[in-house]
Design a protein around this motif. Sequence first.
Motif, PDB file in Angstrom:
ATOM      1  N   VAL B  47       0.785  -1.081   0.065  1.00 17.42           N
ATOM      2  CA  VAL B  47      -0.161  -0.030   0.016  1.00 17.42           C
ATOM      3  C   VAL B  47       0.840   0.984  -0.006  1.00 17.42           C
ATOM      4  N   THR B  48       0.452   2.196  -0.802  1.00 12.22           N
ATOM      5  CA  THR B  48       1.193   3.454  -0.934  1.00 12.22           C
ATOM      6  C   THR B  48       0.219   4.434  -0.933  1.00 12.22           C
ATOM      7  N   THR B  49       0.464   5.923  -0.477  1.00 14.98           N
ATOM      8  CA  THR B  49      -0.215   7.041  -0.740  1.00 14.98           C
ATOM      9  C   THR B  49       0.376   8.025  -1.040  1.00 14.98           C
ATOM     10  N   TYR B  91      -7.620   4.395  -4.798  1.00 14.34           N
ATOM     11  CA  TYR B  91      -8.603   5.069  -4.010  1.00 14.34           C
ATOM     12  C   TYR B  91      -8.146   6.579  -4.138  1.00 14.34           C
ATOM     13  N   VAL B  92      -9.099   7.468  -4.440  1.00 14.90           N
ATOM     14  CA  VAL B  92      -8.807   8.815  -4.991  1.00 14.90           C
ATOM     15  C   VAL B  92      -9.663   9.647  -4.027  1.00 14.90           C
ATOM     16  N   SER B  93      -9.045  10.413  -3.422  1.00 12.12           N
ATOM     17  CA  SER B  93      -9.591  11.671  -2.381  1.00 12.12           C
ATOM     18  C   SER B  93      -9.459  12.875  -3.161  1.00 12.12           C
ATOM     19  N   LEU B 124     -11.436   2.047  -7.192  1.00 13.38           N
ATOM     20  CA  LEU B 124     -12.335   1.437  -6.484  1.00 13.38           C
ATOM     21  C   LEU B 124     -13.134   2.467  -5.361  1.00 13.38           C
ATOM     22  N   GLY B 125     -12.822   3.571  -5.094  1.00 14.24           N
ATOM     23  CA  GLY B 125     -13.383   4.404  -4.302  1.00 14.24           C
ATOM     24  C   GLY B 125     -12.725   5.773  -3.991  1.00 14.24           C
ATOM     25  N   GLY B 126     -13.109   6.452  -2.878  1.00 11.90           N
ATOM     26  CA  GLY B 126     -12.574   7.611  -2.756  1.00 11.90           C
ATOM     27  C   GLY B 126     -13.020   8.566  -2.062  1.00 11.90           C
ATOM     28  N   VAL B 139      -4.237  10.080  -3.659  1.00  4.79           N
ATOM     29  CA  VAL B 139      -4.415   8.706  -4.172  1.00  4.79           C
ATOM     30  C   VAL B 139      -3.779   7.853  -3.244  1.00  4.79           C
ATOM     31  N   ALA B 140      -4.481   6.685  -2.950  1.00  2.00           N
ATOM     32  CA  ALA B 140      -4.035   5.568  -2.155  1.00  2.00           C
ATOM     33  C   ALA B 140      -3.892   4.410  -3.041  1.00  2.00           C
TER      34      ALA B 140
END
Lengths: 332, 332
Positions: B47-49, B91-93, B124-126, B139-140
Amino acid sequence: VKLSQLGEFGFISRIETGAVVRPGDVVRGIGDDCAVTRGRPGWLRLVTTDLLVERVHFLRGAIHPRQLGAKALAVNLSDIAAMGGIPLDAYVSIAVPTNVPVEELDEIYAGLKLLAAEWDVNLLGGDTTASLADLVVNVALTGEVEEDRVLYRSGARPGDTLFVTGTLGDSRGGLDAILNGRAAESDAARELVRRHHEPRPHLREGRLVAACGLAHAMIDVSDGLSADLPHVCERSRVGVEVFEAQLPLSPELEAYASAHGADAAAFALSGGEDYVLLLAGEERLPAALAGSGTTVVPIGRVVGDGRREFVRRSGDRVPLASSGWDHFRSIP
Amino acid sequence: VKLSQLGEFGFISRIETGAVVRPGDVVRGIGDDCAVTRGRPGWLRLVTTDLLVERVHFLRGAIHPRQLGAKALAVNLSDIAAMGGIPLDAYVSIAVPTNVPVEELDEIYAGLKLLAAEWDVNLLGGDTTASLADLVVNVALTGEVEEDRVLYRSGARPGDTLFVTGTLGDSRGGLDAILNGRAAESDAARELVRRHHEPRPHLREGRLVAACGLAHAMIDVSDGLSADLPHVCERSRVGVEVFEAQLPLSPELEAYASAHGADAAAFALSGGEDYVLLLAGEERLPAALAGSGTTVVPIGRVVGDGRREFVRRSGDRVPLASSGWDHFRSIP
């Protein structure tokens, strides 16, 4: 097209198009409290992420940095709770204005780690960067849930009872007290402000509800009942009736509302940030949880047609308008 | 204590304390390109972000929104590449000033989805939220890598050769062209600007290097060679010698530097955002990859004592100062 016209959820539906290119392991993508992928045998993997932005989600002067760090994790823990899951590992990205003292950052991480330790969550990574204006915290959180226990927003059935796992409107009451300079005016106001700044993730409630096998759909109440319940209606293709007389209000909110002429029912209906769980399931669910220390309160029922109604104490039926928080509409 | 005194990596070391409370499944926590946990049999989960902040990492007027979306994913893909891994789900915030047109957001997501599709990555989400000042994208990204292939920052051995998988300094050259109003002045400047805005994640290179079994440590060059190489030294407890004469420079950077009197070697040494991979491994590694389409260029060697030296073309040896990007020092 302006964002304020499209709204947050109008925009999210645009993002969904073409988002999944490798569907094999995907159980749920965008559109539930967590993304869900296949995990070790019998289990599903959960991922959720939430972004808190200064001046939008919090005021640096109003919330203690320790509370801010904990809240940034709590809102994600609440998403894991809403699937009936167990949280695992957190990844924290933070953008920091360079005038923020290191001690304030230390406190943010101290609050986050305290809550993480309480729920056995590792802090495994993240990103630290500068910001020229606002402090920004993003937490990405993984978790897992048994395949035969997971609860989605979809799954609610006509005839189900709607329940919540705690009182509604307290957080909005606390915000009202802060915005009107009444945060320290009474014990009730202080307690509401504390609940606004220190939401408790309902992980234990989520696990119990998922384990009892009597619930069919679940979501956490983050944007407000009137904003979150429509997600259940849409994903489950059902309607709902919610009864004002059944909305659970805390004594603190009732005391605060009566002292200041605030509308406690409106806070409960559309206030947001309560982080209780909202679920649809069998009527006998509260009896099944008796003695567990978790109470679920019935607030309405699921109906087969598309109506979404709020039944006032007077008996008047009004449309359950989505008057909760929408980031792209609520901010001018 | 001021953040600018502590520095980004001084602060990160404070975060590590007490971060892991459930060590069972953790292989690597904070301090490598990705966090590493146990996955399905024979595999590790990654996992990276990464957080990109307007006016710190990009200027909305200078980068096309499609490039911005792709770059937000690319910098995370690069972290997966640095472990030798395969990317999985993003996963994008995003925090959006409300005056940003929906069409601009659509372009950000279009760029992100194009690069995601190229690498078989699901979105898949955010989280989507408002911002009162800057546009922020986090981005994660998850991924996986075989247990017997994973490469860490630790593992470099005295006698190893240091390699990079591409030219250095191009991104810094592009930034120089943008900041000095020369972005459209020549074909070379245009190409450097493109490389600054459209970094290519070296995922294929990372997989090949990991598969060949001759590399011992790897990292991606995000903050600049002189900032990233010390991480390898610290985690591997070794020293390094880097030879100026061996730093691979693109013809475009050489042309741009000679036209404008810029110091190409300084850009290559401490420019940052090249997103090539830096690895330590056996001398015969390039021969093992011959014919694969991936070239690795030797730039120095690993030594047993603690010295970190930069050997100039003149033969002068100077300390390899960590003059790369540090978010808490580089911004006043």
